[in-house]
Design an enzyme around this catalytic site. Structure first.
Site, PDB file in Angstrom:
ATOM      1  N   HIS A 263       0.814  -1.210   0.000  1.00 14.31           N
ATOM      2  CA  HIS A 263       0.000   0.000   0.000  1.00 14.31           C
ATOM      3  C   HIS A 263       0.848   1.260   0.000  1.00 14.31           C
ATOM      4  CE1 HIS A 263      -3.082   2.898   0.799  1.00 14.31           C
ATOM      5  NE2 HIS A 263      -2.487   3.262   1.918  1.00 14.31           N
ATOM      6  N   CYS A 264       2.043   1.231   0.563  1.00 12.18           N
ATOM      7  CA  CYS A 264       2.773   2.477   0.832  1.00 12.18           C
ATOM      8  C   CYS A 264       3.702   2.916  -0.285  1.00 12.18           C
ATOM      9  CB  CYS A 264       3.571   2.327   2.131  1.00 12.18           C
ATOM     10  SG  CYS A 264       2.525   2.200   3.604  1.00 12.18           S
ATOM     11  N   ILE A 265       4.679   2.085  -0.621  1.00  7.59           N
ATOM     12  CA  ILE A 265       5.784   2.564  -1.451  1.00  7.59           C
ATOM     13  C   ILE A 265       5.346   2.943  -2.881  1.00  7.59           C
ATOM     14  CG2 ILE A 265       8.068   1.998  -2.345  1.00  7.59           C
ATOM     15  CD1 ILE A 265       8.493   0.261   0.076  1.00  7.59           C
TER      16      ILE A 265
END
Length: 427
Positions: A263-265
């Site tokens: 989800h983040c990078i």
């Protein structure tokens, strides 16, 4: 607010961040009420079942025995002393922040707030979200933030599948809308986290999370670009990384892959670049790294095509087995997995695509990707039946020697096969 008067905590969004956080609060003797719009998760918790593979049923059952329960009824938010928001923050079709879940959750929550509560946003987002989106909606009820309601931002730092860290042991950054908000947030999280790291504002806390993930995205982009250069020069990039990693200072090893997942990078850089435009700043360095990483699936597919051409085969009509479709090894998390992009690109070129991933036995329902497939059992016979085995996610459970012994052709995007072999191609 202090530690002593927190008797009940609400966690909104019971996914990869919210569920372990809820279980951690329950461990400390605080009653936890989880909120989610997914009724299947509510049922699973009620039955003592986990829907996240690296969190066992026993952990959920233990949490329930300590007072953890779940509901989809937001009116029950008035029952808790603190509300922690852990909902998704994806990108829309134009690669801009999609704040529907954060805003929708806040608007559903506001009618049920009461004086004295703490609201904490953990969803990764752009600097200013807490003050610009949450605070005005909360104060529309007549509450004064810092006196009636305490508002903080504390970015999640979960690393699913990493056995060396757990929710309790990962330091927690926190910023408050006011000094009183910060004090309340520190008091809450100190109850469950070994080390709490206060910063000067919610904006500083929001930026901290972005820096952490953009740091990784930029360095992965660098090593992905180095991989292409090394490939053209006939140099083994993994040998180079291993050698460079022996330097005891000034170098941290990052490894190339088929693209970015999780989800983040893959998402966070776009949140900052979008917000930076408001201030007249073009984030060229960040966006260049993002472009390199986004191009990786296309580069891998070209390597597959070239490898098949050398064997007098076309991609069209070839049977290609994707090995591992979760976004990282040893988890069942499919968010933004580059393996799915590879499947779509190969299918668009006419390949017959299948996958093997014991962590994902059936291809899940996803917002943007659709495959009616189940995981293939890996046997010598099944491996030999494919024209290409494409290593996309290097789970530890795979029998890599067996796969190499039986595969016609392996395209390895993860550096699993360190020794050169006639049937292994690096990508």
């Amino acid at each position: 607010m202090n530690q002593a008067n927190v008797r009940a905590v609400g966690v909104i969004g019971l996914g990869y961040v919210g569920l372990p956080l809820a279980l951690r609060f329950a461990e400390t003797g605080i009653r936890v009420l989880g909120f989610d719009v997914d009724e299947s998760k509510i049922r699973a918790i009620g039955e003592g079942r986990s829907y996240i593979k690296h969190i066992g049923d026993a952990a959920v059952q233990h949490g329930c025995s300590l007072g953890f329960s779940a509901t989809s009824d937001f009116s029950r938010a008035s029952e808790v002393d603190a509300v922690i928001i852990c909902v998704p923050t994806p990108l829309n079709a134009h690669r801009e922040p999609d704040m529907r879940f954060v805003i929708g959750t806040t608007e559903a929550l506001v009618p049920h707030l009461r004086a004295g509560q703490l609201i904490s946003l953990e969803s990764t987002t752009y600097p200013g979200t807490t003050e610009e989106e949450l605070r005005p909606r909360i104060e529309s009820r007549g509450f004064k933030v810092g006196e009636d309601i305490f508002l903080v931002f504390s970015p999640e730092r979960e690393d699913p599948g990493n056995p060396h860290f757990r929710t309790q042991t990962i330091p927690k950054v926190i910023g408050g809308s006011t000094p009183a908000c910060l004090a309340a947030g520190v008091a809450l999280y100190s109850r469950v986290i070994d080390e709490v790291v206060p910063v000067s504002s919610t904006r500083a806390a929001e930026m901290t999370k972005l820096l952490e993930n953009i740091h990784r995205a930029v360095n992965i982009g660098l090593v992905n670009e180095m991989k292409i250069i090394a490939d053209r020069m006939g140099i083994d990039i993994y040998e180079v990384i291993r050698a460079a990693a022996t330097k005891p200072f000034g170098f941290v090893p990052y490894y190339p892959g088929p693209g970015l997942g999780g989800h983040c990078i893959p998402i966070d850089p776009f949140y900052l670049s979008w917000k930076a435009r408001e201030y007249g700043v073009n984030t060229r360095f960040i966006e260049l790294a993002g472009q390199v990483n986004s191009d990786m699936p296309q580069w891998v597919v070209q390597k597959v095509s070239d490898a098949l051409n050398e064997r007098e085969r076309a991609v069209k009509g070839s049977r290609i087995l994707i090995l591992g479709i979760a976004y990282k090894k040893n988890v069942d998390d499919m968010r933004e997995s580059p393996a799915v992009v590879l499947m779509e690109l190969l299918e668009a070129r006419g390949a017959i695509v299948a996958y093997a991933d014991p962590w994902v036995p059936v291809f899940p329902t996803m917002r943007e990707h659709h495959f009616d497939l189940s995981s293939v059992d890996l046997t010598p016979e099944s491996v030999a039946s494919y024209d290409v085995v494409l290593v996309a996610t290097n789970h530890d459970v795979f029998d890599y020697p067996m796969i190499q012994a039986n595969a016609k052709l392996i395209v390895d995007t993860r550096g699993v096969y360190l020794e050169r072999s006639p049937n292994v191609v690096r990508a």
